[in-house]
Enzyme design. Sequence first.
Site, PDB file in Angstrom:
ATOM      1  N   TRP A 186       1.815   8.197  -1.667  1.00  0.00           N
ATOM      2  CA  TRP A 186       1.382   7.046  -1.087  1.00  0.00           C
ATOM      3  C   TRP A 186       2.231   8.521   0.242  1.00  0.00           C
ATOM      4  CZ3 TRP A 186       3.270   3.869   2.410  1.00  0.00           C
ATOM      5  CH2 TRP A 186       2.122   3.709   3.688  1.00  0.00           C
ATOM      6  N   GLU A 225      -2.621   8.783  -3.746  1.00  0.00           N
ATOM      7  CA  GLU A 225      -3.186   7.232  -2.933  1.00  0.00           C
ATOM      8  C   GLU A 225      -3.728   6.819  -1.297  1.00  0.00           C
ATOM      9  OE1 GLU A 225      -0.032   4.461  -2.472  1.00  0.00           O
ATOM     10  OE2 GLU A 225      -1.776   1.829  -1.891  1.00  0.00           O
ATOM     11  N   LYS A 227      -5.833   6.269   2.340  1.00  0.00           N
ATOM     12  CA  LYS A 227      -6.011   4.627   2.871  1.00  0.00           C
ATOM     13  C   LYS A 227      -6.962   5.540   3.963  1.00  0.00           C
ATOM     14  CE  LYS A 227      -2.831   1.599   5.321  1.00  0.00           C
ATOM     15  NZ  LYS A 227      -1.212   1.290   5.341  1.00  0.00           N
ATOM     16  N   ASP A 258      -6.560   1.450  -4.257  1.00  0.00           N
ATOM     17  CA  ASP A 258      -6.001   0.289  -3.267  1.00  0.00           C
ATOM     18  C   ASP A 258      -6.517  -0.750  -2.613  1.00  0.00           C
ATOM     19  OD1 ASP A 258      -4.878  -1.587  -0.850  1.00  0.00           O
ATOM     20  OD2 ASP A 258      -2.137  -0.954  -1.803  1.00  0.00           O
ATOM     21  N   HIS A 261      -7.335  -0.433   1.537  1.00  0.00           N
ATOM     22  CA  HIS A 261      -7.085   0.679   1.771  1.00  0.00           C
ATOM     23  C   HIS A 261      -8.237   1.388   2.321  1.00  0.00           C
ATOM     24  CE1 HIS A 261      -3.189   2.016   1.035  1.00  0.00           C
ATOM     25  NE2 HIS A 261      -2.733   1.517   0.990  1.00  0.00           N
ATOM     26  N   HIS A 285      -3.840  -0.407  -7.170  1.00  0.00           N
ATOM     27  CA  HIS A 285      -3.152  -1.109  -6.598  1.00  0.00           C
ATOM     28  C   HIS A 285      -4.265  -3.031  -6.139  1.00  0.00           C
ATOM     29  CE1 HIS A 285       0.391   1.217  -5.085  1.00  0.00           C
ATOM     30  NE2 HIS A 285       0.305   2.058  -5.935  1.00  0.00           N
ATOM     31  N   ASP A 293      -5.197  -4.618   5.985  1.00  0.00           N
ATOM     32  CA  ASP A 293      -4.027  -4.155   4.866  1.00  0.00           C
ATOM     33  C   ASP A 293      -3.076  -5.359   4.572  1.00  0.00           C
ATOM     34  OD1 ASP A 293      -3.195  -2.989   3.251  1.00  0.00           O
ATOM     35  OD2 ASP A 293      -2.547  -1.574   3.691  1.00  0.00           O
ATOM     36  N   ASP A 295      -1.780  -7.313   2.852  1.00  0.00           N
ATOM     37  CA  ASP A 295      -1.015  -6.662   1.094  1.00  0.00           C
ATOM     38  C   ASP A 295      -0.477  -8.513   1.174  1.00  0.00           C
ATOM     39  OD1 ASP A 295      -0.357  -4.628   0.063  1.00  0.00           O
ATOM     40  OD2 ASP A 295       0.174  -3.974   2.245  1.00  0.00           O
ATOM     41  N   ASP A 325       0.202  -4.300  -5.444  1.00  0.00           N
ATOM     42  CA  ASP A 325       1.252  -3.970  -4.280  1.00  0.00           C
ATOM     43  C   ASP A 325       0.697  -5.235  -3.828  1.00  0.00           C
ATOM     44  OD1 ASP A 325       1.915  -2.483  -3.037  1.00  0.00           O
ATOM     45  OD2 ASP A 325       0.636  -0.541  -2.147  1.00  0.00           O
TER      46      ASP A 325
HETATM   47  C1  RNT Z   1       0.473   1.302   1.155  1.00  0.00           C
HETATM   48  C2  RNT Z   1      -0.102   1.255   0.356  1.00  0.00           C
HETATM   49  C3  RNT Z   1       1.484   2.364  -0.763  1.00  0.00           C
HETATM   50  C4  RNT Z   1       2.226   0.544  -0.237  1.00  0.00           C
HETATM   51  C5  RNT Z   1       3.652   1.086  -1.722  1.00  0.00           C
HETATM   52  C6  RNT Z   1       5.221   0.422  -1.189  1.00  0.00           C
HETATM   53  O1  RNT Z   1      -0.195   1.142   2.320  1.00  0.00           O
HETATM   54  O2  RNT Z   1      -0.681   0.948  -0.264  1.00  0.00           O
HETATM   55  O3  RNT Z   1       1.350   1.396  -2.348  1.00  0.00           O
HETATM   56  O4  RNT Z   1       2.748  -0.686  -0.687  1.00  0.00           O
HETATM   57  O5  RNT Z   1       3.589   2.666  -1.465  1.00  0.00           O
HETATM   58 ZN    ZN Z   2      -0.925   0.490  -2.478  1.00  0.00          ZN
END
Ligand code: RNT
Ligand code: ZN
Length: 417
Positions: A186, A225, A227, A258, A261, A285, A293, A295, A325
Amino acid sequence: MNEQKIQQAYEAAKERYAALGIDTEKALAALQKVSLSLHCWQADDVTGFENPDGQLSGGIQATGNYPGKARNMQELRKDVEKAVSLIPGSHRLNIHAIYGDFGGQKVDRDQIEPKHFQSWIDWAKDNNMKLDFNSTSFSHPKSGDQSLSHRDKGIRDFWVEHTIRSRRIADEMGKQLGSKACHNLWVHDGSKDLTVDRLLYRQNLKDSLDRIFANKFSNVKDAVESKVFGVGLESFTVGSHEFYMGYAVKNGIMATLDMGHFHPTEEIYDKISSLLLYTPEIMLHVSRPVRWDSDHVVILNDSVQMLAQEIVRAEALPRVNIGLDYFDASINRIGAYVVGSRATQKAFLQALLEPIATLRKYEAEGKFFERLALLEEAKALPWNAVYDYFCLKNGVAPAEEYIAEIGRYEKEVLSKR
Ligand code: RNT
Ligand code: ZN
């Protein structure tokens, strides 16, 4: 919780499920094989060991200042071991390139080698875990707004070198641990404001990826990955979903989905049955976006449940690599691992206990009220009694008992940091 009580509740649940034609023992055996890839970066808010005072950059942010974060490799390993002891089953650890064992030396990203991760491999062996790996494009003086797509060839070369080395490290992990390592790529590349050079950046990124993936590593499963946007890079993301989906399909590698994303109401569960027609496997993820996003820690919500259902319904468990993640710095970080991991497992267990044969029959016969009703009823079946029993069988604290255990760890270990 009393063992006998858990056993009794399980027996009752087993009967209830059997009446619907579902074998709980089979579901338990399947859940035992579901390995989660725990993200090492929840333990220290994505700091890593290159520069403990470094600032997180690259469009991602950990917010909160809860005491007790891991300050070095020893603390991080101890925390992960504690978390894993409260998660039933056997799992993997997903390591970022900035978490190497650099022995206090400055090792730049284009210099990392398998030897910097040997102690992780040894640790994994000792702890009966497997490893996955990620190149790290963020939090570095050469990151800026772009890395692999930068208009300066020198910068691109640096990150190409870093990423090839990261894949080599993943290969070594996979080889020594006897389980292919997922390497996830990513990069944050994008721009804050409008760009008139979208095509240029995407051509650059494609060219860099072609160089990175020119070598095949037999112990690596590669993933890319996408986003939708990153903080500070709101107007343009080079590695969009279309970009990487095209790349993954064309090159026979995995796309990483993810959950944070995509556009806020876009869900990844609907992408599983499409992508799997065109790519060998998928990397997930599992995360929880709250408005963006963000997290947040994974919980047992519709998004995660529907994702697990789709995977189980498509019989795709062997083709899906389940990474977590998220990074919440505002609560006990070991607790964050445990809550998110157990929520993910519960979603898969629910899915494995779904009366799918009957549901499919209803659907084939056009009985849509019956299908809807049974889906609703299935939500309240006693799956949690099955999960408690799963914990018991794995020698792990059932139900809410892990809360007190984490409290003890906080008192004895975290509060002294
Ligand atoms: C970032 C991505 C990625 C990170 C990690 C730390 O938006 O989700 O996967 O969270 O690589
Ligand atoms: Zn991620």
